[in-house]
Motif scaffolding. Sequence first.
Motif, PDB file in Angstrom:
ATOM      1  N   ALA A   1      29.762 -43.250 -26.287  1.00 32.29           N
ATOM      2  CA  ALA A   1      28.277 -43.574 -26.889  1.00 32.29           C
ATOM      3  C   ALA A   1      27.809 -44.706 -26.654  1.00 32.29           C
ATOM      4  N   ILE A   2      26.492 -44.849 -26.325  1.00 27.07           N
ATOM      5  CA  ILE A   2      25.780 -46.217 -26.248  1.00 27.07           C
ATOM      6  C   ILE A   2      24.442 -46.018 -27.304  1.00 27.07           C
ATOM      7  N   ASN A   3      24.682 -46.967 -28.241  1.00 30.28           N
ATOM      8  CA  ASN A   3      23.436 -46.988 -29.430  1.00 30.28           C
ATOM      9  C   ASN A   3      23.372 -48.299 -29.895  1.00 30.28           C
ATOM     10  N   LYS A   4      22.133 -48.672 -30.132  1.00 31.65           N
ATOM     11  CA  LYS A   4      22.150 -50.110 -30.553  1.00 31.65           C
ATOM     12  C   LYS A   4      22.353 -50.169 -32.039  1.00 31.65           C
ATOM     13  N   ASP A   5      22.522 -49.151 -32.861  1.00 35.80           N
ATOM     14  CA  ASP A   5      22.827 -49.013 -34.465  1.00 35.80           C
ATOM     15  C   ASP A   5      24.163 -48.970 -34.426  1.00 35.80           C
ATOM     16  N   GLU A   6      24.923 -49.840 -34.926  1.00 35.04           N
ATOM     17  CA  GLU A   6      26.518 -49.965 -34.960  1.00 35.04           C
ATOM     18  C   GLU A   6      26.846 -48.963 -36.270  1.00 35.04           C
ATOM     19  N   ASP A   7      26.018 -48.403 -37.013  1.00 35.95           N
ATOM     20  CA  ASP A   7      26.488 -47.556 -38.061  1.00 35.95           C
ATOM     21  C   ASP A   7      25.844 -46.045 -37.522  1.00 35.95           C
ATOM     22  N   ALA A   8      25.409 -45.926 -36.366  1.00 35.83           N
ATOM     23  CA  ALA A   8      25.260 -44.782 -36.082  1.00 35.83           C
ATOM     24  C   ALA A   8      26.455 -43.555 -36.007  1.00 35.83           C
ATOM     25  N   PRO A   9      26.196 -42.670 -36.683  1.00 39.52           N
ATOM     26  CA  PRO A   9      27.329 -41.433 -36.851  1.00 39.52           C
ATOM     27  C   PRO A   9      28.045 -41.241 -35.589  1.00 39.52           C
TER      28      PRO A   9
ATOM     29  N   ASP B   1      35.196 -41.870 -28.479  1.00 41.18           N
ATOM     30  CA  ASP B   1      36.384 -42.561 -28.119  1.00 41.18           C
ATOM     31  C   ASP B   1      36.067 -43.771 -27.756  1.00 41.18           C
ATOM     32  N   TYR B   2      35.027 -44.139 -26.966  1.00 39.65           N
ATOM     33  CA  TYR B   2      34.433 -45.514 -26.630  1.00 39.65           C
ATOM     34  C   TYR B   2      33.063 -45.550 -27.077  1.00 39.65           C
ATOM     35  N   GLY B   3      32.602 -46.771 -27.783  1.00 43.07           N
ATOM     36  CA  GLY B   3      31.465 -47.071 -28.295  1.00 43.07           C
ATOM     37  C   GLY B   3      30.731 -48.550 -27.783  1.00 43.07           C
ATOM     38  N   LEU B   4      29.698 -48.394 -27.402  1.00 39.63           N
ATOM     39  CA  LEU B   4      28.944 -49.701 -26.910  1.00 39.63           C
ATOM     40  C   LEU B   4      27.768 -49.912 -27.792  1.00 39.63           C
ATOM     41  N   VAL B   5      27.841 -50.980 -28.644  1.00 40.90           N
ATOM     42  CA  VAL B   5      26.763 -51.166 -29.449  1.00 40.90           C
ATOM     43  C   VAL B   5      25.723 -52.027 -28.661  1.00 40.90           C
ATOM     44  N   ALA B   6      24.677 -51.374 -28.134  1.00 37.18           N
ATOM     45  CA  ALA B   6      24.027 -52.341 -27.128  1.00 37.18           C
ATOM     46  C   ALA B   6      22.509 -51.694 -26.908  1.00 37.18           C
ATOM     47  N   ASP B   7      21.544 -52.539 -26.693  1.00 38.50           N
ATOM     48  CA  ASP B   7      20.453 -51.724 -26.277  1.00 38.50           C
ATOM     49  C   ASP B   7      20.468 -50.904 -24.904  1.00 38.50           C
ATOM     50  N   LEU B   8      20.136 -49.827 -25.072  1.00 38.09           N
ATOM     51  CA  LEU B   8      20.507 -49.044 -23.580  1.00 38.09           C
ATOM     52  C   LEU B   8      19.795 -49.600 -22.328  1.00 38.09           C
TER      53      LEU B   8
END
Length: 309
Positions: free
Chosen positions: A277-285, A291-298
Motif C-alpha cells: 500500500a502507498i498512502n500518505k495517511d499513516e492511519d489509512a485502514p 504486507d508492505y506499507g509506504l507512508v508517502a505522497d504517491l
Amino acid sequence: MSILVIAEHDNQTLNFNTHKVISAAKQLQGEIHLLVMGHDCAAVGEQGSRLAGVTRVLLADDALYQHQLAELCAALVSRLATAYRHVLAPASTFGKDMLPRAAALLGVGMVADVVAIESEDIFVRPVYAGNALARVQSLDAVSLLTIRPAAFDAAAESGEPVPVEKLAAVPVENSSRFERDELSVSERPELTSARVVVSGGRGLGTKEQFALLEQLADKLNAAIGASRAAVDAGLADNAQQVGQTGKIVAPELYIAVGISGAIQHLAGIKDARVIVAINKDEDAPIFEVADYGLVADLFDVLPELIDKL
Ligand code: FAD
C-alpha cells in the motif's frame, strides 16, 4: 453420482475460470463431466477434454448457443442436471447470470460464491462483504454452486483427451435476444487472473494522473484496477473496479496506490498473496491488511519506484 461443470469460453478458448471450477469439482466425489455450450466451439471441447479430472465432455454445438444467452443455456443445464449430484459454474458474469435460472427451472436452491467445499453438501461462502464466512448446507437432491475462481487453484492439463459426446440443443421460448458485445480491449493481463495488479484510488486525483499507474503496470506486466471512488470520479473504467461490487482479484502481488482500504474494497483483494500500500495517511485502514506499507505522497514515490524498476 457425477458432477457437471459448465464451461465458460468464447467459442474458441476455454476461459481459465473453468480450470478453477474443475479444481473445486475434484473436491467432490464422482466423475466430472464438462458441458460446453456454444457455436463452432469444437476447439473448446477439445481443450476441455484435456483437463485433468474431466472424464467426459458434453458438447452442445449449435447456433442457438452462439452468444450463450443465459435463458437458453439454463434450459439445457436444467434438463441435464437431474442426472447429477452437483452442478458447478464459475461465479463470473456468465455463471451468475445462468445458474440461478437453471436452479429456478429445477425448483432447487443455489449456493453462490463458494470459496471452500467442506463435504458433499456443506459449502462455505462469504457474507457481509467478506467479513464473515457462512457454512451453507444444501438439502436438494442436486446442488447448484457458483464457484469463486479466485479461491481455487487451476486444474492442470492432463494431455490425454477424454471422449467428447455431442448433445442436441434444447430450443425454448425466449424473451431475450443478443444485440451486441461492447468489450473493453486491453493488451494487459485480465484483472481477475493477473499475477500482478496495480490499483489506484481517489488519491490519484485526476484521470491524467491515474495514467501514472500505466507506467508502473508496464514495468510489472500488471493489470490495472481501481477503487469505486476512482471509478465514480471518472479516473478509471467501470470494468476496472475491484471490490464487493466490482471484481474479485487474487494476484500474487497487489499494489494499492492512493486507496484508503474501505471494507468494500478489501472484499475484492482478500485472496491477494502480498499486498503493498502507498498512502500518505499513516492511519489509512489499508495498512491494516498490507504486507508492505509506504507512508508517502504517491506523486513523490511513484516516479521513483517506476524509475528503479
Ligand atoms: P478514499 O476513501 O477517498 O481514499 C483515498 C485515499 O488516498 C486516502 O486514504 C488518502 O489518504 C489517499 N491519498 C490522497 N492523496 C494521496 C497522495 N497524494 N499520496 C498518497 N495517498 C493519497 N469501493 C471499492 O473500492 N470497491 C467496491 O466494490 C465497492 N463497493 C461498495 C459497495 C457499497 C454497497 C458501498 C456502500 C460502498 C462500496 N465501495 C466500494 C466504496 C467504498 O466504501 C469506498 O468509498 C471506496 O473504496 C473509497 O475509495 P478510495 O479508497 O479510492 O477513496
